[in-house]
Write a protein that holds these residues in place. Structure first.
Motif, PDB file in Angstrom:
ATOM      1  N   ARG A 114       0.867  -1.305  -0.087  1.00  0.00           N
ATOM      2  CA  ARG A 114       0.024  -0.019   0.107  1.00  0.00           C
ATOM      3  C   ARG A 114       0.726   1.412  -0.031  1.00  0.00           C
ATOM      4  NH1 ARG A 114      -3.740  -1.497   3.684  1.00  0.00           N
ATOM      5  NH2 ARG A 114      -5.033  -2.002   2.013  1.00  0.00           N
ATOM      6  N   HIS A 163      -5.825   3.701  -7.934  1.00  0.00           N
ATOM      7  CA  HIS A 163      -6.787   3.908  -7.002  1.00  0.00           C
ATOM      8  C   HIS A 163      -7.660   2.880  -6.722  1.00  0.00           C
ATOM      9  CE1 HIS A 163      -9.710   5.892  -4.703  1.00  0.00           C
ATOM     10  NE2 HIS A 163     -10.855   5.389  -5.251  1.00  0.00           N
ATOM     11  N   THR A 164      -7.983   1.954  -7.910  1.00  0.00           N
ATOM     12  CA  THR A 164      -8.685   0.703  -7.565  1.00  0.00           C
ATOM     13  C   THR A 164      -7.775  -0.269  -7.102  1.00  0.00           C
ATOM     14  OG1 THR A 164     -10.258   1.491  -9.713  1.00  0.00           O
ATOM     15  CG2 THR A 164     -10.226  -0.971  -9.235  1.00  0.00           C
ATOM     16  N   GLU A 167      -7.697  -0.088  -3.409  1.00  0.00           N
ATOM     17  CA  GLU A 167      -8.707  -0.537  -2.808  1.00  0.00           C
ATOM     18  C   GLU A 167      -8.882  -2.042  -2.616  1.00  0.00           C
ATOM     19  OE1 GLU A 167     -12.165   1.167  -5.026  1.00  0.00           O
ATOM     20  OE2 GLU A 167     -11.901   3.083  -4.027  1.00  0.00           O
ATOM     21  N   ARG A 168      -8.108  -2.700  -3.355  1.00  0.00           N
ATOM     22  CA  ARG A 168      -7.843  -4.164  -3.745  1.00  0.00           C
ATOM     23  C   ARG A 168      -6.768  -4.623  -3.106  1.00  0.00           C
ATOM     24  NH1 ARG A 168     -10.261  -3.920  -9.734  1.00  0.00           N
ATOM     25  NH2 ARG A 168     -12.267  -3.874  -9.141  1.00  0.00           N
TER      26      ARG A 168
END
Length: 178
Positions: A114, A163-164, A167-168
């Protein structure tokens, strides 16, 4: 990029020697990788061999002789054929960014992955700001604006993907390490 076809396109406006073609390339495609002089002359040699350009003369401007090239009818037909071909979307994901993210998610813990994605997103946002500022600069030419629009659109797509992916991260990490 097809250097031979780009050079053919640059000759549409009239005869040019290698230095003029290199300069025209770098001006008309301002965000593309600049051509090396050796690449220009080697490409012109192949185009001449294939009958797509012809010599239009030689000139000397305080230095060595400069051979001027012109587009032949066969060269114009080859250029028109190339322009008429629809460029297929890339069949594979060939991106260093994608490869790094995939590997980071394999080898790093969730927090490190992250952190890397956030740092990458910051770098993309900074570059997006730079390009947006360059686009609105008073010195920006239409060539610059078109190239910058292309780069900005691609950066925007990368940012949406980052961004996606952020989130994953936890889901992907759990799937890979279970």
């Amino acid at each position: 990029m097809s250097t031979p076809h780009v050079l053919l396109g640059l000759l549409v406006t009239g005869a040019k020697h290698g230095y003029e073609l290199k300069r025209a390339h770098d001006e008309r495609l301002p965000r593309a990788r600049p051509l090396a002089f050796g690449q220009v002359y080697a490409t012109l040699g192949r185009l001449q061999r294939d009958g797509l350009v012809a010599t239009a003369g030689q000139e000397r401007e305080g230095g060595p002789d400069r051979t001027t090239y012109t587009l032949t009818d066969a060269g114009r037909a080859a250029l028109d054929g190339w322009l008429a071909e629809v460029e297929p979307p890339m069949p594979y994901v060939a991106s260093t960014l994608f490869a790094k993210v995939a590997v980071a998610l394999l080898v790093a813990d969730v927090d490190r992955a992250r952190d890397w994605l956030v740092a990458q997103r910051r770098a993309h946002i900074q570059r997006l700001r730079e390009l947006t500022a360059a686009k609105s600069a008073p010195s920006a030419t239409l060539d610059d604006v078109v190239a910058l629009d292309f780069a900005i659109t691609h950066l925007d797509a990368d940012l949406r993907w980052l961004h996606t992916t952020l989130e994953r991260v936890a889901d992907w990490h759990r799937e890979v390490h279970s």
